[in-house]
Design an enzyme around this catalytic site. Sequence first.
Site, short mmCIF file in Angstrom:
data_model
loop_
_atom_site.label_atom_id
_atom_site.label_comp_id
_atom_site.label_asym_id
_atom_site.label_seq_id
_atom_site.Cartn_x
_atom_site.Cartn_y
_atom_site.Cartn_z
N ARG A 86 24.70 28.30 -10.67
CA ARG A 86 23.32 28.11 -11.12
C ARG A 86 22.69 29.46 -11.42
O ARG A 86 23.12 30.49 -10.89
CB ARG A 86 22.52 27.37 -10.05
CG ARG A 86 23.08 25.97 -9.81
CD ARG A 86 22.22 25.19 -8.86
NE ARG A 86 22.05 25.89 -7.60
CZ ARG A 86 20.97 25.76 -6.84
NH1 ARG A 86 19.99 24.98 -7.22
NH2 ARG A 86 20.88 26.41 -5.70
N ARG A 142 18.91 28.85 2.75
CA ARG A 142 19.59 29.72 3.71
C ARG A 142 19.24 29.26 5.11
O ARG A 142 18.11 28.83 5.34
CB ARG A 142 19.11 31.18 3.59
CG ARG A 142 19.56 31.88 2.34
CD ARG A 142 21.02 32.30 2.44
NE ARG A 142 21.46 32.89 1.19
CZ ARG A 142 21.84 32.21 0.11
NH1 ARG A 142 21.83 30.88 0.14
NH2 ARG A 142 22.20 32.81 -0.99
N LYS A 200 31.66 27.46 1.86
CA LYS A 200 31.67 26.73 0.59
C LYS A 200 33.10 26.44 0.12
O LYS A 200 33.91 27.33 -0.07
CB LYS A 200 30.90 27.52 -0.47
CG LYS A 200 30.68 26.74 -1.74
CD LYS A 200 29.33 26.90 -2.39
CE LYS A 200 28.94 28.25 -2.89
NZ LYS A 200 27.84 28.18 -3.87
P1 ATP Z 1 24.24 29.75 -2.48
O1 ATP Z 1 25.60 29.15 -2.31
O2 ATP Z 1 24.21 31.21 -2.31
O3 ATP Z 1 23.16 29.01 -1.81
P2 ATP Z 1 23.94 28.50 -4.91
O4 ATP Z 1 24.30 27.24 -4.26
O5 ATP Z 1 22.67 28.56 -5.64
O6 ATP Z 1 23.88 29.68 -3.93
P3 ATP Z 1 25.75 28.39 -7.02
O7 ATP Z 1 25.02 28.89 -8.17
O8 ATP Z 1 25.90 26.94 -6.83
O9 ATP Z 1 25.16 29.02 -5.73
O10 ATP Z 1 27.21 29.02 -6.99
C1 ATP Z 1 27.42 30.38 -7.29
C2 ATP Z 1 27.69 31.18 -6.03
O11 ATP Z 1 28.83 30.67 -5.34
C3 ATP Z 1 28.06 32.62 -6.34
O12 ATP Z 1 26.93 33.44 -6.37
C4 ATP Z 1 29.02 33.02 -5.20
O13 ATP Z 1 28.29 33.52 -4.10
C5 ATP Z 1 29.61 31.71 -4.77
N1 ATP Z 1 31.00 31.52 -5.26
C6 ATP Z 1 31.54 31.87 -6.44
N2 ATP Z 1 32.81 31.46 -6.54
C7 ATP Z 1 33.10 30.81 -5.38
C8 ATP Z 1 34.24 30.15 -4.87
N3 ATP Z 1 35.37 30.04 -5.55
N4 ATP Z 1 34.15 29.62 -3.63
C9 ATP Z 1 33.03 29.69 -2.91
N5 ATP Z 1 31.92 30.29 -3.33
C10 ATP Z 1 31.94 30.85 -4.56
#
Ligand code: ATP
Length: 251
Positions: free
Chosen positions: A50, A249, A114
């Site tokens: 996102r 967070r 994640k």
């Molecule tokens: P956050 O997880 O920090 O709350 P978000 O849910 O808004 O943020 P997304 O935009 O959904 O995050 O996903 C992008 C983020 O996921 C990246 O900024 C990175 O930190 C993390 N990310 C990227 N690739 C992977 C992966 N393969 N596995 C887990 N996390 C990843």
Amino acid sequence: ATFCQGPAQQIALQAVEETGSTNADLLAAIDRLNAPTLLVAERQTAGRGRAGRAWHSQAGASLTFSLAWKFALPVHALVGLPLAIGVAIADALAMFDVKVQLKWPNDVLHEGRKLAGILIETAAVAPREGSWAVIGVGLNMAVDAALAATIGRPVADIPWLTELDRDMLMATLLNKLADTLVQFEQTGFAGFAPRWNALHAYSGQTVMILDNGRVLHEGVAAGVDATGRLMLDTAAGPVAVMAGDVSLRVA
Ligand code: ATP
């Protein structure tokens, strides 16, 4: 493209060796699609999260795919869709004995880290004619040192996931997603809320809601309501937070 029989309609299936972003590809082609379409990439080189964030993956060892789906609903009715997709992914993974929790609004966690990300991008078709949703999913089936270093924070890595049959996992996910999308069209998020709350990673915990790094709210997460808003008990009273580009967070 080949076609398979989905629960309600046919889904066009496409697989490519390599692409930048499966979401970007389907969004670019959206005006030419005449059926729900699944695009799977063996390697995704510029995966998106996102708000311009990146989704990284390991060539040949991650599941990266997008499903374009046309709804009769307007774009604003799809606000709870990422949460419903989280439930679908959790249910599909449960069939392989993988237990996950959901982080509001769009992440799938395993033991707090994640495992999969969901990115939904929408496009209105024409006034009052519904909308397309492009549902992107990235799931870690393996995380080597290079990928871990690129991501730069702890992520879920379940060693035995690499041994799963990726085609079986993809097929199971696709069936669950299709069922979920058909149901979402009829009931919206409301029908998924109890199950989402049962999978909630931070139930009863104090969390912060951030917008571009700025703290919007802090409170005890009580779960989601029938529209997918996160209910927080804050010092100033109850607050319902709409999904959007905000992040969560643990406080
Ligand atoms: P956050 O997880 O920090 O709350 P978000 O849910 O808004 O943020 P997304 O935009 O959904 O995050 O996903 C992008 C983020 O996921 C990246 O900024 C990175 O930190 C993390 N990310 C990227 N690739 C992977 C992966 N393969 N596995 C887990 N996390 C990843």
